[in-house]
Enzyme design. Structure first.
Site: not given
Ligand code: BES
Ligand code: MN
Ligand code: ZN
Length: 462
Positions: A232, A237, A244, A255, A314, A316, A318
């Site tokens: 990933k 993020d 967030k 992230d 959020d 994102e 996956r």
């Protein structure tokens, strides 16, 4: 011959002994020690506890040897890398390990020593450790040095703030690595990305110019088992429109920790010349906020054809991993791995020290756990719990990216990813990628998880 703090020192005449001692071992050591050393250790109240370190002076006052505490069995179960803790404060020069260490502990001590040589110096310098270690007998120096260098790459990539580690920078870092080992690398972006990888494109499209999304595809080696690592690479993020709160966003430069970890692992594998066919796939994006950000309620197409209803922008990671995993499945593999800072739920479940992983392959799960134990890289297996599949099935699309209620958040994220995988042997890691407080050999900041365990498990496949 090198001054690299991530490598072992050459054996020279002036090497001194570092005794690593349990409390019982310390008692035994006292019997053979000189009277001044015995008195000195007693005066300093050295007992062999973890965290204790004592320099023993010679007749002229110069350091002649040193003691480091390992603790008893229960203390050892609580501390990783207790020998490495001594490195920062030991007097300069080469040291040789002795004492109460079996082969496995010698390996851990030697690895920890190298890892304790890591510093992040892109924005400010810090003093280099001056104590060095002569490679202990029976320890594979090249292997541990490759592990330490790979881990250092991972830490550097995570520690670099998003301003300097956007999708383009991450692609550049991968290209630098590929060039060093004569690997092939292809970067997909622009129209080709929008066309072939709709989820990666859609998650990344809100980021500004120069920070547009891309897919990194690196391959190396032309014989042996096919190993595909998917990481990933969310360079920052924000959460997207489901923004967030500040406290949760603060650390989100990390992230791309999954990408950083697979790149570090790839470096370990290439540097040690493993006979494998390696592929590294990294969807590199920034989950940003703008007028063309994807929205809650949107239904998105994916490379595999499955449609995804967005219930939280959020979730994102996956999404971008799904397209990369679909690509991975377009050729046969012997092992497919995804590595991701995927859910806050994983952190709540196991904390920052343990790397939770999922696989349906019981034999490989055991091999991986054992490899983790042997390489000071602790893992914990989690279940692909099939009864929770219904949680990721919404009404009007194939999949839901963020099931309501948040029950079993790490498991439902793993189940979501598995929908995009066809490989017979698939392992998914939901890592944290960050050490919140300094500990031996692991300073506060970015940290790799699962890479050494995977490295050793892959060694076992060839
Ligand atoms: N990158 C985060 C997960 C994360 C957060 C990892 C904190 C480590 C520490 C991920 O993209 C995310 O935001 N996940 C959401 C998913 C939820 C909206 C279904 C989460 O875990 O809260
Ligand atoms: Mn997120
Ligand atoms: Zn994320």
């Amino acid at each position: 011959m090198t001054d690299d703090p991530l490598r072992f020192a050459p054996d020279t005449a002036e090497v001194r002994t570092l005794y690593a001692l349990t409390p019982d071992g310390f008692t035994a050591w006292q019997d053979g020690a000189s009277e001044p050393h015995r008195a000195w250790a007693e005066a300093a109240e050295f007992q062999g506890k973890p965290g204790q370190m004592l320099v023993l002076p010679g007749p002229n006052g110069a350091p002649e040897a040193a003691l480091v505490g390992l603790g008893d069995a229960s203390a050892q179960a609580r501390t990783r890398f207790s020998v490495a803790a001594a490195r920062a404060t030991l007097p300069a020069g080469p040291w040789r390990l002795s004492g109460d260490l079996d082969a496995a502990q010698l390996d851990e001590a030697a690895l920890g020593w190298l890892l304790a040589g890591y510093r992040f110096e892109r924005y400010a310098t810090s003093p280099a450790p001056t104590a060095t270690l002569v490679v202990p007998a029976g320890v594979d120096a090249a292997r541990l040095e490759a592990m330490a260098a790979g881990e250092a790459l991972t830490r550097d990539l995570i520690n670099t703030p998003a301003r300097d580690m956007g999708p383009a920078d991450l692609a550049r870092a991968a290209t630098t690595l590929a060039d060093r080992f004569d690997a092939q690398i292809a970067i997909t972006d622009g129209d080709a990305l929008a066309e072939g990888f709709p989820l990666i494109h859609t998650v990344g499209q809100a980021a500004g110019e120069g920070r547009s999304p891309r897919l990194i595809d690196m391959t190396w080696g032309n014989a042996g088992p096919r190993i595909t690592l998917v990481g990933k690479g969310v360079c920052f993020d924000t959460g997207g429109l489901n923004l967030k709160p500040g406290a949760s966003m603060g650390l989100m430069k990390k992230d791309m920790g999954g990408a950083a970890t697979v790149l570090g692992l790839a470096q370990m594998l290439m540097e040690t010349g493993q006979p494998i066919r390696l592929r590294v796939l990294i969807p590199a994006v920034e989950n940003a906020v703008s007028g063309d950000a994807f929205r809650p309620g949107d239904i998105l197409p994916s490379r595999k054809g499955l449609t995804v209803e967005i219930n939280n922008t959020d979730a994102e990671g996956r999404l971008v991993l799904a397209d990369a995993l679909a690509l991975a499945g377009e050729e046969e593999t012997d092992l497919t791995v995804s590595m991701a800072t995927l859910t806050g739920a994983a952190r709540v479940a196991v904390g920052p020290d343990l790397a939770p992983f999922y696989t349906d392959d019981n034999g490989f799960a055991q091999a991986l756990s054992d490899a983790g134990t042997r390489n000071a890289d602790p893992l914990w297996r989690m279940p692909f719990w099939a009864p929770y599949e219904t949680m990721i099935e919404p009404g009007i699309a194939d999949l839901d990216n963020a099931p309501k209620g948040g029950f079993a958040g790490s498991i439902t994220a793993a189940l979501f990813l598995r929908r995009f995988v066809t490989a017979p042997r698939y392992v998914h890691f939901d890592i944290y990628g960050w050490n919140p407080s300094a500990s031996p050999a692991r300073p506060k900041g970015g940290v790799g998880q699962g890479a050494r365990a995977l490295f050793a498990a892959i060694e076992g496949m060839v």
